[in-house]
Design a protein around this motif. Sequence first.
Motif, PDB file in Angstrom:
ATOM      1  N   ALA A 138       0.857  -1.183   0.000  1.00  0.00           N
ATOM      2  CA  ALA A 138       0.000   0.000   0.000  1.00  0.00           C
ATOM      3  C   ALA A 138       0.891   1.230   0.000  1.00  0.00           C
ATOM      4  N   LEU A 139       0.349   2.353  -0.472  1.00  0.00           N
ATOM      5  CA  LEU A 139       1.166   3.556  -0.642  1.00  0.00           C
ATOM      6  C   LEU A 139       0.936   4.617   0.418  1.00  0.00           C
ATOM      7  N   ALA A 140      -0.194   4.648   1.031  1.00  0.00           N
ATOM      8  CA  ALA A 140      -0.530   5.779   1.905  1.00  0.00           C
ATOM      9  C   ALA A 140      -1.155   5.284   3.192  1.00  0.00           C
ATOM     10  N   ARG A 141      -0.366   4.631   4.010  1.00  0.00           N
ATOM     11  CA  ARG A 141      -0.855   4.133   5.284  1.00  0.00           C
ATOM     12  C   ARG A 141      -0.580   5.164   6.375  1.00  0.00           C
ATOM     13  N   THR A 181       4.662  -2.744   3.196  1.00  0.00           N
ATOM     14  CA  THR A 181       5.260  -3.849   2.444  1.00  0.00           C
ATOM     15  C   THR A 181       5.050  -5.165   3.168  1.00  0.00           C
ATOM     16  N   ASP A 182       5.049  -6.257   2.396  1.00  0.00           N
ATOM     17  CA  ASP A 182       4.999  -7.581   3.014  1.00  0.00           C
ATOM     18  C   ASP A 182       6.381  -8.208   3.109  1.00  0.00           C
ATOM     19  N   ALA A 183       7.430  -7.489   2.696  1.00  0.00           N
ATOM     20  CA  ALA A 183       8.795  -7.979   2.922  1.00  0.00           C
ATOM     21  C   ALA A 183       9.020  -8.092   4.427  1.00  0.00           C
ATOM     22  N   ALA A 184       9.592  -9.192   4.867  1.00  0.00           N
ATOM     23  CA  ALA A 184       9.729  -9.450   6.301  1.00  0.00           C
ATOM     24  C   ALA A 184      10.581  -8.386   6.982  1.00  0.00           C
ATOM     25  N   ILE A 185      10.004  -7.716   7.983  1.00  0.00           N
ATOM     26  CA  ILE A 185      10.702  -6.722   8.794  1.00  0.00           C
ATOM     27  C   ILE A 185      10.547  -7.139  10.253  1.00  0.00           C
ATOM     28  N   ALA A 191       8.438   0.410  11.310  1.00  0.00           N
ATOM     29  CA  ALA A 191       7.489  -0.206  12.240  1.00  0.00           C
ATOM     30  C   ALA A 191       6.852  -1.432  11.600  1.00  0.00           C
ATOM     31  N   ILE A 192       6.280  -2.282  12.445  1.00  0.00           N
ATOM     32  CA  ILE A 192       5.537  -3.450  11.975  1.00  0.00           C
ATOM     33  C   ILE A 192       4.224  -3.531  12.747  1.00  0.00           C
ATOM     34  N   LEU A 193       3.268  -4.209  12.155  1.00  0.00           N
ATOM     35  CA  LEU A 193       2.034  -4.566  12.849  1.00  0.00           C
ATOM     36  C   LEU A 193       2.133  -6.043  13.173  1.00  0.00           C
ATOM     37  N   SER A 194       2.161  -6.369  14.461  1.00  0.00           N
ATOM     38  CA  SER A 194       2.413  -7.750  14.853  1.00  0.00           C
ATOM     39  C   SER A 194       1.808  -8.039  16.215  1.00  0.00           C
ATOM     40  N   ARG A 195       1.314  -9.255  16.387  1.00  0.00           N
ATOM     41  CA  ARG A 195       0.802  -9.697  17.679  1.00  0.00           C
ATOM     42  C   ARG A 195       1.850 -10.480  18.455  1.00  0.00           C
ATOM     43  N   THR A 196       2.946 -10.827  17.793  1.00  0.00           N
ATOM     44  CA  THR A 196       3.957 -11.672  18.424  1.00  0.00           C
ATOM     45  C   THR A 196       5.303 -10.978  18.584  1.00  0.00           C
ATOM     46  N   GLY A 233       4.081  -9.959   7.912  1.00  0.00           N
ATOM     47  CA  GLY A 233       3.869  -9.482   6.555  1.00  0.00           C
ATOM     48  C   GLY A 233       3.236  -8.112   6.451  1.00  0.00           C
ATOM     49  N   ILE A 234       3.229  -7.363   7.560  1.00  0.00           N
ATOM     50  CA  ILE A 234       2.697  -6.000   7.518  1.00  0.00           C
ATOM     51  C   ILE A 234       3.761  -5.074   8.112  1.00  0.00           C
ATOM     52  N   GLY A 235       4.573  -4.501   7.245  1.00  0.00           N
ATOM     53  CA  GLY A 235       5.648  -3.615   7.679  1.00  0.00           C
ATOM     54  C   GLY A 235       5.470  -2.234   7.077  1.00  0.00           C
TER      55      GLY A 235
END
Length: 469
Positions: free
Chosen positions: A190-193, A208-212, A234-239, A244-246
């Motif tokens: 996505a371009l504009a988060r 990006t879904d590139a692993a961060i 930053a990443i969105l992560s529960r763990t 896949g959400i960076g």
Amino acid sequence: MVPVRPALAFALALALATGPGSPGSAQTQVPDTMTEIQLSFAPVVKAAAPSVVNIYAKRVVERGGLAGPFAQDPFFRRFFEGIAPRTQQVQNSLGSGVIVRPDGLVVTNLHVVGQATEIRAVLTDRREYEAEILLADADSDLVVLKLEGAEDLPALELRDTAEVEVGDLVLAIGNPFGVGQTVTSGIVSALARTREAPGGGAGYYLQTDAAINPGNSGGALVDMRGRLLGINTAILSRTGGSIGIGFAVPSDLVSQVVAQAEAGRSTLARPWAGLTGQPVDAALAEALGLERAQGLAVSEVHPLSPFAEAGLARGDVLLSVDDRPVGAETELEFRLSALGVGRTAEVAWLSDGARRTAEIRLTAAPDEPARDLRRLPGPSPLGGLEVSNLNPAVAMETGLPDDAAGVVVTDVAEEAVRAGFREGDRILAINGAEVADTEALEAIAARPPRVLELVVERAGRRGTMRFSR
């Protein structure tokens, strides 16, 4: 020209092939043979990886002392000082950084090096440099470092993100979990988060879904020509690990941060919009009579705003800045910040259904009326407060609305903390009388009445504080 082995050609072909559209633009294509599927990103990695460094930051933190709900109370801290002494401990953090100039300018995240007493950068060829902070910006979570004694370093070219499209191939390069430099691949998701930034406030990102993962912070997100698209932040992560959400700060803003650091600034100067609004959704588009949901519906415009000077008014819909779309206040702030103070920009908006355009000059928020900073005297409950008159510049610095008026607390001494005050508090009224400016508030603090009843606004909420002596 150095020949490219056929086994590696496709990775570069995605970047170098041009289509029938604009000259020089990358042609989008999908691998359709087994030979193409087996090709490699190695040429891109070899070009970009030497520009990504490991960042080691050392800071001193206090441990021990009084714990629990009384830990922040100055009285209890003094009372228990001898019983529960605090000790200093050295804490190390690890992250990544990107070389953006051959003379040793490196961009990384503020949350990687913030409050560090010692910063060290290690290149892929194992060269090490001490680093100092030239510019730090908490809102974007970016820092520009200068590597001492560095020269002729491999620097990444920054790409204009206006050319980036969802689905473009990208590589993320950094040092996750301290295992050493690592490369992961993915696409632009996505371009504009817009979401909360690590340092607080709202950020504007490429997704990006590139692993961060932890340790990738401050590293590079690059395209298939090895050009910098953004700083992984930053990443969105529960763990705590990648799902896949960076998010990466776009290179447009990185470029402006670097330019201001080179100009000698230590903080980022941002243009002032002086307007507020809300994204136009389907319901609002229908109410405004728009054909589709687009733009930012303007709810308030400060009289001194450059947008007001251009003719924008309440109820208009701001569409773009320099032909780049604007759909939220955070996006508008990003567009202006990436352009920088002193530039001009063309803005487009809808007014009564008609499209209009105008040139505006991007300026800093006006610092008028005068701040008139004052430290209030004791022994009043107001004693120890540093207060300022509000103006657009102060409002921008403290995160208050552009039209906020009156007096705001800018610093709180220990005794004022005990009384319950915090930085950013607006003191609106005392004993039923409106507080107009710092001079009036200082007069009250010098000769306080027996009973003080204050109306205070904090984080948009109003409350009453009562004191008696």
